[in-house]
Write an enzyme that holds these catalytic residues in place. Structure first.
Site, mmCIF file in Angstrom:
data_model
loop_
_atom_site.group_PDB
_atom_site.id
_atom_site.type_symbol
_atom_site.label_atom_id
_atom_site.label_comp_id
_atom_site.label_asym_id
_atom_site.label_seq_id
_atom_site.Cartn_x
_atom_site.Cartn_y
_atom_site.Cartn_z
ATOM 1 N N TYR A 69 1.361 -1.354 0.034
ATOM 2 C CA TYR A 69 0.093 -0.020 -0.541
ATOM 3 C C TYR A 69 0.645 1.244 0.248
ATOM 4 C CZ TYR A 69 -3.351 3.882 1.782
ATOM 5 O OH TYR A 69 -3.888 4.940 1.422
ATOM 6 N N LYS B 214 1.062 4.173 -2.782
ATOM 7 C CA LYS B 214 0.730 5.581 -2.583
ATOM 8 C C LYS B 214 2.237 6.793 -3.116
ATOM 9 C CE LYS B 214 -3.630 4.741 -1.877
ATOM 10 N NZ LYS B 214 -4.297 5.911 -2.680
HETATM 11 N N1 LIG Z 1 -8.888 6.587 4.745
HETATM 12 C C1 LIG Z 1 -7.895 7.367 5.472
HETATM 13 O O1 LIG Z 1 -6.831 6.988 6.245
HETATM 14 C C2 LIG Z 1 -6.803 7.346 3.718
HETATM 15 C C3 LIG Z 1 -5.049 8.396 3.832
HETATM 16 C C4 LIG Z 1 -4.777 8.033 3.408
HETATM 17 C C5 LIG Z 1 -5.111 7.786 1.744
HETATM 18 N N2 LIG Z 1 -6.670 7.489 1.694
HETATM 19 C C6 LIG Z 1 -6.932 7.484 0.489
HETATM 20 O O2 LIG Z 1 -8.244 7.971 -0.015
HETATM 21 C C7 LIG Z 1 -8.962 7.180 -1.076
HETATM 22 C C8 LIG Z 1 -10.476 6.668 -0.406
HETATM 23 O O3 LIG Z 1 -10.103 5.837 0.629
HETATM 24 P P1 LIG Z 1 -11.308 5.458 2.199
HETATM 25 O O4 LIG Z 1 -10.168 6.746 3.277
HETATM 26 O O5 LIG Z 1 -11.886 6.802 1.800
HETATM 27 O O6 LIG Z 1 -11.514 4.685 1.709
HETATM 28 P P2 LIG Z 1 -13.100 3.309 2.383
HETATM 29 O O7 LIG Z 1 -14.008 4.091 2.575
HETATM 30 O O8 LIG Z 1 -12.949 2.250 2.226
HETATM 31 O O9 LIG Z 1 -13.340 4.045 0.386
HETATM 32 C C9 LIG Z 1 -12.454 3.158 -1.205
HETATM 33 C C10 LIG Z 1 -13.376 3.274 -1.809
HETATM 34 O O10 LIG Z 1 -13.204 2.026 -2.420
HETATM 35 C C11 LIG Z 1 -13.765 2.095 -3.865
HETATM 36 N N3 LIG Z 1 -13.031 0.097 -4.364
HETATM 37 C C12 LIG Z 1 -12.355 -0.769 -2.752
HETATM 38 N N4 LIG Z 1 -12.183 -1.248 -3.789
HETATM 39 C C13 LIG Z 1 -12.497 -1.068 -5.771
HETATM 40 C C14 LIG Z 1 -11.800 -1.405 -6.406
HETATM 41 N N5 LIG Z 1 -11.774 -2.725 -6.580
HETATM 42 N N6 LIG Z 1 -12.691 -1.766 -7.437
HETATM 43 C C15 LIG Z 1 -14.073 -0.279 -7.501
HETATM 44 N N7 LIG Z 1 -13.960 0.831 -6.260
HETATM 45 C C16 LIG Z 1 -13.059 0.200 -5.292
HETATM 46 C C17 LIG Z 1 -14.492 1.394 -2.615
HETATM 47 O O11 LIG Z 1 -16.305 1.074 -3.528
HETATM 48 P P3 LIG Z 1 -16.484 -0.882 -3.236
HETATM 49 O O12 LIG Z 1 -16.206 -1.309 -2.046
HETATM 50 O O13 LIG Z 1 -18.399 -0.485 -3.110
HETATM 51 O O14 LIG Z 1 -16.127 -0.823 -4.751
HETATM 52 C C18 LIG Z 1 -15.468 2.971 -2.046
HETATM 53 O O15 LIG Z 1 -16.029 3.725 -2.402
HETATM 54 C C19 LIG Z 1 -7.906 5.725 -1.216
HETATM 55 O O16 LIG Z 1 -7.338 5.310 -1.859
HETATM 56 C C20 LIG Z 1 -7.205 5.126 0.334
HETATM 57 O O17 LIG Z 1 -5.809 4.832 -0.415
HETATM 58 C C21 LIG Z 1 -7.616 7.425 2.772
#
Ligand SMILES: NC(=O)c1ccc[n+]([C@@H]2O[C@H](COP(=O)([O-])OP(=O)(O)OC[C@H]3O[C@@H](n4cnc5c(N)ncnc54)[C@H](OP(=O)(O)O)[C@@H]3O)[C@@H](O)[C@H]2O)c1
Length: 257
Positions: free
Chosen positions: A150, A154
């Site tokens: 991961y 990133k």
């Molecule tokens: N939360 C944190 O602390 C954090 C920190 C830094 C960066 N980020 C980044 O922010 C972004 C959004 O993450 P989030 O924190 O909002 O997490 P989240 O609530 O788990 O959302 C992830 C989203 O990605 C979709 N997704 C996952 N696998 C997928 C697949 N195989 N095909 C299509 N869609 C998929 C999920 O939808 P479905 O399950 O419906 O497909 C969901 O809508 C990510 O890129 C993550 O790496 C998060």
């Protein structure tokens, strides 16, 4: 004519909050994720509240053919904003994690955004107008023992996105990299992280607002929150073995399944 914005990973977390911000500014939306029920719920809510058009495309973006299928399905829709937000991670020792698990993360976090960007940037360049938001992470700034693939994905996302922003200077197309720190979403529950005990955690709405504003201003890079800005700046100045050791401690403190 209203503009169209495409958001991947719109079914929860940061993507869901970004969709609400675009809708409030009257963008029509294309919402992409796997969970159709959730996408339908969000689409109905945004259409009712803001009167915008919403298309839903249910896709697993870890599948190599998905980005081209998405682009083909949208040939009649002029997409002026692309948001590569969908992403996932996994907590666990690399050697003990199944290779398919790691490869799926690489496909979703790296291949899909590169494919989607390459497809959608062509019509944007032809129009000399467009905006791209790539969601990376503060994980981009140091290696991540126990969340290895991961963090590496990133680092790739950040480097790819920033370099593209430089390449496209004066083209009419801007590229913004959003680097959130720990954010309250479903990310950690989905990724075997155990309880999250980060010293500072932001809510998804605040992170989305920072990303949305940066995108609209054409900023190259957005790190939401003062604490994340300071931590990222420090991490980039530390010797890499120290930065990696800090992450190793952080992820040892959680007890995954
Ligand atoms: N939360 C944190 O602390 C954090 C920190 C830094 C960066 N980020 C980044 O922010 C972004 C959004 O993450 P989030 O924190 O909002 O997490 P989240 O609530 O788990 O959302 C992830 C989203 O990605 C979709 N997704 C996952 N696998 C997928 C697949 N195989 N095909 C299509 N869609 C998929 C999920 O939808 P479905 O399950 O419906 O497909 C969901 O809508 C990510 O890129 C993550 O790496 C998060």
């Amino acid at each position: 004519m209203s503009e169209w914005a495409l958001i991947t990973g719109a079914s929860s977390g940061i993507g869901w909050e970004l969709a609400k911000l675009f809708a409030a500014d009257k963008f029509n939306l294309i919402l992409v994720a796997r969970n159709e029920t959730r996408l339908n719920r969000l689409a109905a809510e945004l259409h009712t509240q803001h009167g915008i058009e919403v298309q839903i495309l249910t896709k697993d973006l870890a599948t190599p053919t998905a980005p081209q299928e998405l682009f083909d399905a949208l040939r009649a829709t002029p997409v002026s904003i692309l948001v590569n937000n969908a992403g996932s991670g996994w907590h666990g020792a690399f050697a003990k994690t199944g290779l398919p698990q790691s490869l799926a993360i690489m496909h979703l976090n790296m291949d899909a955004p590169v494919q989607l960007t390459h497809l959608f940037v062509q019509p944007m360049l032809a129009r000399r107008a467009g905006k791209i938001l790539n969601v990376a992470s503060t994980a981009a700034f140091q290696p991540g023992p126990m969340v290895n693939v991961y963090y590496a994905s990133k680092a790739f996302a950040h480097s790819f996105s920033y370099a593209l922003a430089c390449e496209l200077e004066n083209s009419g197309v801007t590229v913004t990299t959003l680097c959130p720190g720990t954010t309250h979403t479903e990310f950690f529950a989905r990724g075997n992280f155990g309880p999250v005990r980060a010293a500072f955690t932001m809510d998804a709405h605040t992170v989305a607002v920072a990303g949305y504003r940066g995108l609209m201003r054409g900023k190259r890079m957005v790190i939401p929150g003062v604490t994340n800005k300071i931590a990222s700046a420090l991490s980039r100045r530390l010797p890499v073995r120290w930065a990696a050791a800090i992450v190793r401690r952080l992820h040892r403190s959680v007890e995954p399944k």
